[in-house]
Motif scaffolding. Structure first.
Motif, PDB file in Angstrom:
ATOM      1  N   ILE A 219       0.870  -1.187   0.000  1.00 50.46           N
ATOM      2  CA  ILE A 219       0.000   0.000   0.000  1.00 50.46           C
ATOM      3  C   ILE A 219       0.903   1.232   0.000  1.00 50.46           C
ATOM      4  CG2 ILE A 219      -1.768   1.298   1.260  1.00 50.46           C
ATOM      5  CD1 ILE A 219      -2.612  -1.345   2.580  1.00 50.46           C
ATOM      6  N   ILE A 220       0.658   2.137  -0.930  1.00 53.84           N
ATOM      7  CA  ILE A 220       1.461   3.363  -0.999  1.00 53.84           C
ATOM      8  C   ILE A 220       0.506   4.548  -0.890  1.00 53.84           C
ATOM      9  CG2 ILE A 220       3.106   4.708  -2.372  1.00 53.84           C
ATOM     10  CD1 ILE A 220       3.886   2.088  -3.762  1.00 53.84           C
ATOM     11  N   HIS A 221       0.682   5.355   0.149  1.00 51.25           N
ATOM     12  CA  HIS A 221      -0.252   6.447   0.425  1.00 51.25           C
ATOM     13  C   HIS A 221       0.042   7.671  -0.457  1.00 51.25           C
ATOM     14  CE1 HIS A 221      -2.659   4.515   3.459  1.00 51.25           C
ATOM     15  NE2 HIS A 221      -1.559   3.935   3.897  1.00 51.25           N
ATOM     16  N   PRO A 222      -0.917   8.608  -0.515  1.00 54.36           N
ATOM     17  CA  PRO A 222      -0.852   9.679  -1.506  1.00 54.36           C
ATOM     18  C   PRO A 222       0.398  10.556  -1.403  1.00 54.36           C
ATOM     19  CG  PRO A 222      -3.041   9.594  -0.512  1.00 54.36           C
ATOM     20  CD  PRO A 222      -2.167   8.656   0.273  1.00 54.36           C
ATOM     21  N   GLY A 223       0.771  11.091  -2.550  1.00 54.23           N
ATOM     22  CA  GLY A 223       1.817  12.111  -2.589  1.00 54.23           C
ATOM     23  C   GLY A 223       3.230  11.575  -2.489  1.00 54.23           C
ATOM     24  N   THR A 224       3.372  10.266  -2.302  1.00 54.32           N
ATOM     25  CA  THR A 224       4.713   9.686  -2.117  1.00 54.32           C
ATOM     26  C   THR A 224       5.467   9.588  -3.450  1.00 54.32           C
ATOM     27  OG1 THR A 224       4.427   8.585  -0.018  1.00 54.32           O
ATOM     28  CG2 THR A 224       5.787   7.409  -1.637  1.00 54.32           C
ATOM     29  N   VAL A 225       6.798   9.710  -3.355  1.00 55.36           N
ATOM     30  CA  VAL A 225       7.675   9.645  -4.530  1.00 55.36           C
ATOM     31  C   VAL A 225       8.649   8.484  -4.341  1.00 55.36           C
ATOM     32  CG1 VAL A 225       9.486  10.847  -5.802  1.00 55.36           C
ATOM     33  CG2 VAL A 225       7.501  12.120  -4.955  1.00 55.36           C
ATOM     34  N   ILE A 226       8.684   7.574  -5.289  1.00 52.87           N
ATOM     35  CA  ILE A 226       9.584   6.418  -5.206  1.00 52.87           C
ATOM     36  C   ILE A 226      10.474   6.396  -6.441  1.00 52.87           C
ATOM     37  CG2 ILE A 226       9.684   3.894  -5.099  1.00 52.87           C
ATOM     38  CD1 ILE A 226       7.039   3.966  -3.644  1.00 52.87           C
ATOM     39  N   GLY A 227      11.779   6.324  -6.196  1.00 53.04           N
ATOM     40  CA  GLY A 227      12.703   6.189  -7.315  1.00 53.04           C
ATOM     41  C   GLY A 227      13.242   7.500  -7.862  1.00 53.04           C
ATOM     42  N   SER A 228      13.097   8.580  -7.093  1.00 53.86           N
ATOM     43  CA  SER A 228      13.746   9.838  -7.478  1.00 53.86           C
ATOM     44  C   SER A 228      15.261   9.660  -7.376  1.00 53.86           C
ATOM     45  CB  SER A 228      13.277  10.960  -6.551  1.00 53.86           C
ATOM     46  OG  SER A 228      13.166  10.499  -5.209  1.00 53.86           O
ATOM     47  N   ASP A 229      15.995  10.519  -8.074  1.00 51.99           N
ATOM     48  CA  ASP A 229      17.465  10.456  -8.013  1.00 51.99           C
ATOM     49  C   ASP A 229      17.941  10.787  -6.605  1.00 51.99           C
ATOM     50  OD1 ASP A 229      17.518   9.985 -10.706  1.00 51.99           O
ATOM     51  OD2 ASP A 229      18.293  11.951 -11.262  1.00 51.99           O
ATOM     52  N   GLY A 230      18.964  10.093  -6.138  1.00 55.91           N
ATOM     53  CA  GLY A 230      19.599  10.443  -4.880  1.00 55.91           C
ATOM     54  C   GLY A 230      20.351  11.766  -4.998  1.00 55.91           C
ATOM     55  N   PHE A 231      20.832  12.234  -3.850  1.00 55.18           N
ATOM     56  CA  PHE A 231      21.529  13.517  -3.784  1.00 55.18           C
ATOM     57  C   PHE A 231      23.004  13.234  -4.012  1.00 55.18           C
ATOM     58  CE2 PHE A 231      22.832  17.385  -1.253  1.00 55.18           C
ATOM     59  CZ  PHE A 231      22.150  18.316  -2.025  1.00 55.18           C
ATOM     60  N   GLY A 232      23.377  13.082  -5.284  1.00 62.13           N
ATOM     61  CA  GLY A 232      24.734  12.650  -5.594  1.00 62.13           C
ATOM     62  C   GLY A 232      25.392  13.576  -6.595  1.00 62.13           C
ATOM     63  N   PHE A 233      26.430  14.273  -6.157  1.00 60.39           N
ATOM     64  CA  PHE A 233      27.147  15.221  -6.998  1.00 60.39           C
ATOM     65  C   PHE A 233      28.621  15.051  -6.703  1.00 60.39           C
ATOM     66  CE2 PHE A 233      23.011  16.816  -5.881  1.00 60.39           C
ATOM     67  CZ  PHE A 233      22.478  17.143  -7.119  1.00 60.39           C
ATOM     68  N   THR A 234      29.442  15.546  -7.607  1.00 58.00           N
ATOM     69  CA  THR A 234      30.870  15.542  -7.323  1.00 58.00           C
ATOM     70  C   THR A 234      31.438  16.866  -7.799  1.00 58.00           C
ATOM     71  OG1 THR A 234      32.817  14.113  -7.346  1.00 58.00           O
ATOM     72  CG2 THR A 234      31.768  14.509  -9.475  1.00 58.00           C
ATOM     73  N   PRO A 235      32.405  17.423  -7.041  1.00 59.28           N
ATOM     74  CA  PRO A 235      32.956  18.716  -7.442  1.00 59.28           C
ATOM     75  C   PRO A 235      33.725  18.567  -8.753  1.00 59.28           C
ATOM     76  CG  PRO A 235      33.736  18.080  -5.244  1.00 59.28           C
ATOM     77  CD  PRO A 235      33.067  16.894  -5.832  1.00 59.28           C
ATOM     78  N   SER A 236      33.534  19.502  -9.650  1.00 53.51           N
ATOM     79  CA  SER A 236      34.239  19.496 -10.931  1.00 53.51           C
ATOM     80  C   SER A 236      34.193  20.911 -11.487  1.00 53.51           C
ATOM     81  CB  SER A 236      33.553  18.499 -11.881  1.00 53.51           C
ATOM     82  OG  SER A 236      33.993  18.699 -13.211  1.00 53.51           O
TER      83      SER A 236
ATOM     84  N   GLY B  26      34.635  23.767 -10.206  1.00 55.48           N
ATOM     85  CA  GLY B  26      34.000  24.776  -9.361  1.00 55.48           C
ATOM     86  C   GLY B  26      32.514  24.630  -9.155  1.00 55.48           C
ATOM     87  N   ILE B  27      31.899  23.622  -9.765  1.00 56.26           N
ATOM     88  CA  ILE B  27      30.474  23.398  -9.526  1.00 56.26           C
ATOM     89  C   ILE B  27      30.261  21.972  -9.018  1.00 56.26           C
ATOM     90  CG2 ILE B  27      29.797  25.065 -11.323  1.00 56.26           C
ATOM     91  CD1 ILE B  27      29.004  22.410 -12.938  1.00 56.26           C
ATOM     92  N   HIS B  28      29.009  21.665  -8.687  1.00 53.96           N
ATOM     93  CA  HIS B  28      28.659  20.304  -8.290  1.00 53.96           C
ATOM     94  C   HIS B  28      28.097  19.598  -9.505  1.00 53.96           C
ATOM     95  CE1 HIS B  28      29.280  21.529  -4.186  1.00 53.96           C
ATOM     96  NE2 HIS B  28      28.468  22.538  -4.360  1.00 53.96           N
ATOM     97  N   GLU B  29      28.842  18.655 -10.034  1.00 49.24           N
ATOM     98  CA  GLU B  29      28.379  17.983 -11.235  1.00 49.24           C
ATOM     99  C   GLU B  29      27.511  16.788 -10.835  1.00 49.24           C
ATOM    100  OE1 GLU B  29      29.929  17.147 -15.693  1.00 49.24           O
ATOM    101  OE2 GLU B  29      30.961  18.469 -14.303  1.00 49.24           O
ATOM    102  N   LYS B  30      26.380  16.663 -11.522  1.00 49.06           N
ATOM    103  CA  LYS B  30      25.430  15.587 -11.205  1.00 49.06           C
ATOM    104  C   LYS B  30      26.000  14.232 -11.610  1.00 49.06           C
ATOM    105  CE  LYS B  30      20.703  14.063 -12.209  1.00 49.06           C
ATOM    106  NZ  LYS B  30      20.252  13.897 -10.822  1.00 49.06           N
ATOM    107  N   LEU B  31      25.854  13.248 -10.737  1.00 52.26           N
ATOM    108  CA  LEU B  31      26.208  11.872 -11.069  1.00 52.26           C
ATOM    109  C   LEU B  31      24.924  11.141 -11.456  1.00 52.26           C
ATOM    110  CD1 LEU B  31      28.614  11.135  -8.083  1.00 52.26           C
ATOM    111  CD2 LEU B  31      29.186  11.973 -10.373  1.00 52.26           C
ATOM    112  N   ILE B  32      24.985  10.364 -12.503  1.00 46.56           N
ATOM    113  CA  ILE B  32      23.815   9.601 -12.913  1.00 46.56           C
ATOM    114  C   ILE B  32      23.419   8.639 -11.792  1.00 46.56           C
ATOM    115  CG2 ILE B  32      25.205   7.808 -14.020  1.00 46.56           C
ATOM    116  CD1 ILE B  32      23.029   7.386 -16.031  1.00 46.56           C
ATOM    117  N   HIS B  33      22.111   8.475 -11.590  1.00 48.87           N
ATOM    118  CA  HIS B  33      21.619   7.479 -10.638  1.00 48.87           C
ATOM    119  C   HIS B  33      21.022   6.332 -11.440  1.00 48.87           C
ATOM    120  CE1 HIS B  33      22.572  10.415  -7.703  1.00 48.87           C
ATOM    121  NE2 HIS B  33      22.327   9.540  -6.765  1.00 48.87           N
ATOM    122  N   ALA B  34      21.787   5.255 -11.555  1.00 46.66           N
ATOM    123  CA  ALA B  34      21.440   4.164 -12.466  1.00 46.66           C
ATOM    124  C   ALA B  34      20.785   2.999 -11.735  1.00 46.66           C
ATOM    125  CB  ALA B  34      22.692   3.688 -13.190  1.00 46.66           C
TER     126      ALA B  34
END
Lengths: 350, 350, 350
Positions: free
Chosen positions: B178-195, B197-205
Motif C-alpha cells: 500500500i502506498i499512500h498519496p503524494g509519495t515519490v519512489i525512485g527519485s534520483d539520490g543527492f549525488g554530486f561531485t565537485p568538478s 568549481g560546480i557540483h556535477e550531477k552523477l547519474i543514478h542508475a
C-alpha cells in the motif's frame, strides 16, 4: 515592485479609514518593503526600527500607526498615512496592486466526477480533477488541476484547493478554507498491531474535519482518525511539510509552523503557536495560548499560556540559560576535575 | 460511530473465535473507543487502565483478553467477549461496520499507457494515471487518480497505489503493498561531485525494490540506488514524510515513524523501530530489534536489540537521566562556581 | 550491474582522457561499486580505503587518480585507468551503460494549455499537464505527467520538471534546471497578522526565481516572496523534503541536504553546505563557504567559512567536545555533589 496600476494616496487612505499627513494627491505607483521602496512606492512602518528612520526611506508614502507622533511636518521627506493597523492595511494596498485573477467558473471536460455530485453556484473544477461519489461542494469552491477528492467529502463555500492536493473519503471541510499544493488529507494513520510475527494493519474508519477559515500549507500530511475524527478547528493555520497524526485536535486560531510533527491523539488548545520543526508526542494536551519553541521535543503536557523550548521541553526562559551553558560544558568539566584534584591534594596533605 | 449495520454479539464473537460472557443475543449497532462508546456499541480493553474500570464504560459489549478474570458476572453492566487478541479483533469488527467500497475494475479512458503493458486480472487504473513502457501489474492492482508509473516497473498482485503517487522507472514492487498519496519512489539520490568549481550531477542508475506487504505513508521520498538498489524488505511500514536515501536497506517488519530521515547506504535490520523525527547518518548499520528514540541523531552503528535516544545517540536509559539533568545545568554551574570560590577562599586563608 | 552494452577499455579511457595500465583491449560489460564489481565490470577507487586494496576487487578494471603510483605492474590483477577525476569519470561510464531514454518531443492531447503560450523547439509536454496563461518554455523543456504550471511562468532551455510537480504563477526558472517529483514552488508563505482576534492572511505578491543548473529534490516546498523574490542562485542543489520560506536567498552552488528548513528572509552565501535536518531561523545571514552540521539549530548569523553544529549552534569542534560530555552529565553531577559534600564535611570539621 513595478505595476500597471496607479492610485491617488488620498483614495488609498480612505480605503483604510486612514488619514494623510503631507501630499494627499500623491500618485502612488507601487508598493515595497521599507528598505526597497522607490519614490513613487508606498510602504509601511509599525516598528521603532523603521519609525525612527523615516528620513531614510525613499518611499513616497509610509503607513504609520494611528498614534505615531515622532515626526516633524516641516522636515518630512515623504507623506504619511496614519492607520489603525499599518501592516494589515499595507497588504490591503498590495492586493489593490495585485488583483487576483478572475477564474472563469465551470467544470473542465477532462475532470471526472462520481455519482450524486452536488455543486453550488460558481464552482471551478480544473482539468484533471477526480471527484468520487456523494461529494458536495459549496458556492464558489475552486478545485485546481490534479486535485483528487474521495467519496462522501463536503466543502463549504469559497474554499480553494490548490493543484495536486489529495483529499481522501469522508473528509469534511468548512468555508473559506485554503489548501496549498501537494497536501494529503485523510490518509490512514500509522496503526498496526503485532500478530503472528508481523505488524497487522488496523482499519482506519475515522475521518478528518477542517473548520472554517483554516489554511493548510504545502505538502502537509493530515491523517484520518482511527475511529472518530482528526480535527482542525476554525482559523488554524499550518505552514509547509507539517505532519498531523490520527485523532489530533487543534484548537481555534492555532499556528503550526513548518516541519512540525504532532503524534496521535494529542490535543492542542486555542491560539497556540508551535514553532518550526518542533515535535509533540502522542496523547498529550497543550493548553490554550501555549507556545512551543523551534525544534522543541514535547514529551509531556504543556499548561495553558506556558512557553516551552528545548529537548526535552522546559520553560523557555530556563532553556535560554541552558542554551548558553551547553557550549561551556567542556569548560565546566575541566574546572570540576581541577577542583577535585585540588581538594584531593589538600586531603592528602597532612 | 453511527452505522447502517447491526450484528448479533454471538455472531461477532464466532467470527473472532471468541466467547461471550453475558447477553450473546445483544444487537450491536456500532463500535467506538472505550471512553466514547454508547450503549449499543462494542469496544475493547486490553490494558489494566481500561480493564479495571469496566463498570465505567457505557458500551454494550467489551472485547477482553482471553485470560481476563477480573470481573463479577453478577454485577457486570455490559457483555464481554473473551478474545486471543482484543485490539486486532476489535478492528476486525470495525471493518465489518465499515466495509471497503468495491472498486469496479477497469482502465479509465483518460489513463495513458505505454508500450508492452501487461496487466493482470481485475486491475483498476483510474482517470489521469500515466504509465510508461514495459510495465507489468499483477492481479487486482489498483492505481488511483493522478498516479505516475515510469518505464520498466513491476507490481505484485493486490498492491494499491493511492492518488498522486509518483513511481519512477525500474521500481520493483511486491504483492499487497500500500502506498499512500503524494509519495515519490525512485527519485534520483543527492549525488554530486565537485568538478570545475560546480557540483556535477552523477547519474543514478540504480532502482528501488519494495517487497511484499510493505506499507508506505503519505509524502515519503524514497530515492533509487546510485548503483544497485534501495530496498524495503517485506512487512516494512513507514509513516508520513519519511526520507529514505539512495541504497538504504530496511529489514523485514521494521517500523519507521513520521518525519524520520535515513541517509545514503545505511542498513537497518529486522523489527527495528525508528521513532518520529529521528535522523540516521549514512553508511551505518542498525541491528535487528534495535529501537531509535524520537528525535534521536544517530551518528554511529547501533548493535542489535539496543535502545538509543538523544543527540548524539546514547543508551536510552542514560538519555533519560541526561534529559533530567539538562534543565538543571544552570544550577550545576552555579554550584560549581560557588564551590570553587569556597575552595579558593580556604586556600587563601592561612 | 548487468547491461546490454560492451565497451573496449581503451575506448572508455579515451573518452575520459585517461590512460590504461594493463589490458587496454579488455571488454567491459558492466559497472559496479568497488565491493560489488565482478570480473568484467569497471569500478573506481579515489580513496586510500580502496586504493590500498586493489588486490581485493574482482573488477576487471579500476579507475584511479592520475598520480596514483601505489601498484606493481607485475602483480596487478586488474587493469587500471588513470584519470583526472575518477569518481566523475566512472559515472560518465555508468551513463554510457545506461543511456537516457530518448523522449519523443510533442504535446500530449490530454495536456491543457492557456493563452499566449510560447514553447521552444523540441519541448515535451506529457499527459495531464496543465499550463496557465502567458507561459514561455525554452527549447527542449520537458514537463512530465501531472505537472501544473501557473500563469506568467518562464523556463529556460533543457529544464526538466518531473511528475506531479506544482509550479505556481510568476515563477522564473533558468536553463538546465531539474525539479524532482512532488515538489511545490511558489506556494504562499506563512504570513498572517493579528486582526480582530484572528490571524488575517496577508497577500503574497512576490515570486520565486530559480537560476540555471539548479536541481531541486522531491517534495520540496519553496514559498514565493511576500514582496519581491525567493531566490535560488545558479548551481544550488537541494535534497528531498526541504522547506524554503518566503524571501530566502540561496547563493551559488550551495547544497541543502534532506529535511532542512530555512525560515523567511534568511540569506545563504555561495558554496554553503547545510546538512540534513538542520533548521535555520529567519532573517539571518549565513556566509559563503559556511557549513551547518546535521540537525543543527541555527539561531544567529554564521560568518563565512565557519563550521557550526548543535542546538543552539556553536563551532563544530566545540560541538564534538560537547557531544562527548553530554552523556557524562549524570557522572559530572554525581562528582560535583560528592565534592560539595567533602568540602562541607571538612568545613564542619574543626
Amino acid at each position: 515592485m513595478k505595476s500597471f496600476f496607479k492610485f491617488i494616496l488620498k483614495d488609498l487612505a480612505a480605503m483604510l479609514d486612514g488619514e494623510v499627513v503631507g501630499n494627499a494627491q500623491l500618485e502612488v505607483s507601487g508598493c515595497a518593503s521599507f528598505g526597497e521602496a522607490a519614490h513613487l512606492d508606498i510602504t509601511f512602518a509599525d516598528d521603532p526600527r523603521f519609525l525612527n528612520r523615516l528620513d531614510q526611506t525613499r518611499a513616497g508614502a509610509v503607513i504609520v500607526p494611528w498614534d505615531f507622533t515622532g515626526f516633524d511636518r516641516e522636515t518630512l521627506t515623504c507623506s504619511l498615512v496614519r492607520s489603525k493597523n499599518p501592516r494589515l492595511h499595507f497588504f490591503r494596498i498590495v492586493e489593490r496592486f495585485n488583483p487576483a485573477k478572475k477564474t472563469v467558473p465551470g467544470i473542465a471536460p477532462t475532470a471526472t466526477i462520481g455519482k450524486n455530485f452536488a455543486g453550488g453556484k460558481g464552482i471551478t473544477i480544473a482539468p484533471g480533477v477526480t471527484i468520487g461519489d456523494n461529494v458536495t461542494l459549496g458556492d464558489h469552491v475552486q478545485l485546481m488541476a490534479g486535485v483528487f477528492v474521495g467519496d462522501n467529502v463536503t466543502m463549504g463555500s469559497y474554499t480553494i484547493v490548490k493543484p495536486n492536493v489529495t483529499i481522501m473519503d469522508k473528509t469534511m471541510i468548512g468555508q473559506g478554507v485554503i489548501i496549498h499544493p501537494g497536501t494529503v488529507i485523510g490518509s490512514d494513520g500509522f496503526g498496526f498491531t503485532p500478530s503472528r510475527g508481523i505488524h497487522e494493519k488496523l482499519i482506519h474508519a475515522g475521518f478528518v474535519q477542517i473548520d472554517d477559515q483554516v489554511e493548510i500549507g504545502a505538502c502537509n500530511t493530515i491523517d484520518r482518525g482511527t475511529l472518530g475524527r482528526t480535527w482542525l478547528q476554525s482559523g488554524v493555520k499550518t505552514d509547509n511539510l507539517v505532519h498531523i497524526a490520527h485523532n489530533v485536535v487543534i484548537g481555534e486560531n492555532t499556528l503550526i509552523v513548518a516541519q512540525v510533527g504532532i503524534a496521535g491523539s494529542t490535543t492542542l488548545g486555542k491560539n497556540v503557536i508551535v514553532a518550526g520543526k518542533a515535535g509533540i508526542s502522542g496523547h498529550l494536551t497543550i493548553g490554550d495560548n501555549a507556545i512551543v519553541g523551534p525544534g522543541a521535543g514535547v514529551v509531556s503536557d504543556v499548561p495553558p499560556g506556558e512557553i516551552v523550548s528545548g529537548v526535552p521541553q522546559m520553560p523557555h526562559k530556563l532553556w535560554l540559560k541552558v542554551g548558553r551553558i551547553i557550549p561551556r560544558l567542556p569548560d565546566i568539566r575541566k574546572r570540576l576535575l581541577a577542583l577535585e584534584k585540588r581538594v584531593n591534594s589538600k586531603e592528602s596533605t597532612p
